[in-house]
Scaffold this active site. Structure first.
Site, short mmCIF file in Angstrom:
data_model
loop_
_atom_site.label_atom_id
_atom_site.label_comp_id
_atom_site.label_asym_id
_atom_site.label_seq_id
_atom_site.Cartn_x
_atom_site.Cartn_y
_atom_site.Cartn_z
CB ALA A 104 -0.87 0.00 1.22
CG ASP A 105 0.06 4.52 -3.08
OD1 ASP A 105 -0.93 4.71 -2.25
OD2 ASP A 105 0.13 4.22 -4.22
CB SER A 106 1.39 8.05 1.20
OG SER A 106 1.47 8.61 -0.23
CG ASP A 136 -3.08 2.25 -1.72
OD1 ASP A 136 -4.06 2.57 -2.65
OD2 ASP A 136 -2.10 1.66 -2.25
CG LEU A 137 -1.22 3.07 4.20
CD1 LEU A 137 0.10 3.67 4.56
CD2 LEU A 137 -1.73 2.07 4.61
#
Length: 83
Positions: free
Chosen positions: A37-39, A41-42
């Site tokens: 997950a990338d930023s 996604d978070l």
């Protein structure tokens, strides 16, 4: 609201957003290392939790949440209750 309900919502969100198998997600699953997950996604997950459970999560708090279980713990500790 139970731990299982919160976990199920987070799991469903991750499956939908990241196109991963739900079997690959448990409480020890790490967002970045295990799910890639990338930023963004978070950030989307944080928004979902805020909207669904009425929790407020600062950027500093979000940065400390590394696993699915930690996210569940945060929601259970900070969610608005009916009484």
């Amino acid at each position: 609201m139970t731990r299982e309900q919160v976990f199920d919502l987070i799991q469903a969100h991750l499956v939908d957003e990241l196109d991963v198998d739900p079997q690959n997600i448990d409480e020890t699953t790490r967002f970045k290392e295990d799910l890639e997950a990338d930023s963004l996604d978070l950030y989307t997950l944080v928004q979902e939790l805020e909207d669904t459970y009425g929790v407020q999560m600062s950027d500093e708090q979000a940065a400390k949440i590394l696993t699915v279980g930690q996210a569940v713990d945060f929601v259970l500790a900070h969610a608005e209750t009916d009484g």
